[in-house]
Scaffold this motif. Structure first.
Motif, PDB file in Angstrom:
ATOM      1  N   LYS A  16       0.835  -1.207   0.000  1.00 24.72           N
ATOM      2  CA  LYS A  16       0.000   0.000   0.000  1.00 24.72           C
ATOM      3  C   LYS A  16       0.870   1.257   0.000  1.00 24.72           C
ATOM      4  O   LYS A  16       0.552   2.237  -0.671  1.00 24.72           O
ATOM      5  N   THR A  17       1.969   1.220   0.740  1.00 22.96           N
ATOM      6  CA  THR A  17       2.891   2.358   0.774  1.00 22.96           C
ATOM      7  C   THR A  17       3.471   2.610  -0.614  1.00 22.96           C
ATOM      8  O   THR A  17       3.539   3.757  -1.072  1.00 22.96           O
ATOM      9  N   ILE A  20       0.796   4.237  -2.799  1.00 19.79           N
ATOM     10  CA  ILE A  20       0.590   5.640  -2.436  1.00 19.79           C
ATOM     11  C   ILE A  20       1.732   6.489  -2.974  1.00 19.79           C
ATOM     12  O   ILE A  20       1.513   7.548  -3.570  1.00 19.79           O
ATOM     13  N   LEU A  29      -1.983  11.968  -6.397  1.00 14.54           N
ATOM     14  CA  LEU A  29      -2.161  12.378  -5.001  1.00 14.54           C
ATOM     15  C   LEU A  29      -1.184  13.492  -4.689  1.00 14.54           C
ATOM     16  O   LEU A  29      -0.066  13.508  -5.219  1.00 14.54           O
ATOM     17  N   GLU A  33      -2.160  14.566   0.817  1.00 13.35           N
ATOM     18  CA  GLU A  33      -3.077  13.421   0.743  1.00 13.35           C
ATOM     19  C   GLU A  33      -2.340  12.122   1.053  1.00 13.35           C
ATOM     20  O   GLU A  33      -2.842  11.266   1.775  1.00 13.35           O
ATOM     21  N   GLU A  36      -1.604  11.760   4.757  1.00 14.58           N
ATOM     22  CA  GLU A  36      -2.802  11.362   5.500  1.00 14.58           C
ATOM     23  C   GLU A  36      -3.054   9.857   5.355  1.00 14.58           C
ATOM     24  O   GLU A  36      -3.328   9.162   6.323  1.00 14.58           O
ATOM     25  N   LYS A  37      -2.937   9.362   4.133  1.00 15.80           N
ATOM     26  CA  LYS A  37      -3.155   7.940   3.891  1.00 15.80           C
ATOM     27  C   LYS A  37      -2.068   7.092   4.571  1.00 15.80           C
ATOM     28  O   LYS A  37      -2.361   6.055   5.161  1.00 15.80           O
ATOM     29  N   GLU A  40      -2.436   6.383   8.287  1.00 12.71           N
ATOM     30  CA  GLU A  40      -3.478   5.431   8.677  1.00 12.71           C
ATOM     31  C   GLU A  40      -3.226   4.010   8.186  1.00 12.71           C
ATOM     32  O   GLU A  40      -3.894   3.077   8.624  1.00 12.71           O
ATOM     33  N   VAL A  41      -2.277   3.826   7.268  1.00  9.11           N
ATOM     34  CA  VAL A  41      -2.173   2.551   6.567  1.00  9.11           C
ATOM     35  C   VAL A  41      -1.881   1.369   7.485  1.00  9.11           C
ATOM     36  O   VAL A  41      -2.524   0.322   7.373  1.00  9.11           O
ATOM     37  N   ARG A  44      -4.991   0.503   9.649  1.00 11.07           N
ATOM     38  CA  ARG A  44      -6.074  -0.053   8.841  1.00 11.07           C
ATOM     39  C   ARG A  44      -5.763  -1.480   8.384  1.00 11.07           C
ATOM     40  O   ARG A  44      -6.617  -2.348   8.405  1.00 11.07           O
TER      41      ARG A  44
END
Length: 87
Positions: A16-17, A20, A29, A33, A36-37, A40-41, A44
């Motif tokens: 996911k990193t 992003i 992005l 943004e 922020e993501k 939380e990754v 989550r």
């Protein structure tokens, strides 16, 4: 299945990193943004791995699948060709 839960979490967080960071590089992005993501990754992913997907309630309930497109019982979106009867 014999795989350590933390190994799964680490792999998903890394994937996911990377996605992003790629989105930032491609201009999809902003840095803000992405920050922020990224903040939380891990939480989550950890929640998703350890607790599974959240159940959907009244307002978040997902509708039936497979009812759109040719032969579906929902109308085609504006500008899309309508499905023919019997298709």
């Amino acid at each position: 299945n014999g795989v350590d839960v933390q190994t799964i979490i680490d792999a998903q967080v890394a994937a996911k990193t990377d996605r992003i960071n790629t989105a930032v590089e491609e201009g999809r992005l902003t840095d803000a943004e992405a920050a922020e993501k990224l903040a939380e990754v891990e939480e989550r992913v950890t929640t998703g791995v350890t607790e599974g997907r959240p159940e959907r309630g009244e307002n978040g309930e997902q509708g039936p699948r497979g009812q759109r497109g040719p032969g579906g019982d929902r109308p085609a979106p504006d500008g899309a060709p309508a499905a023919e009867a019997g298709a």
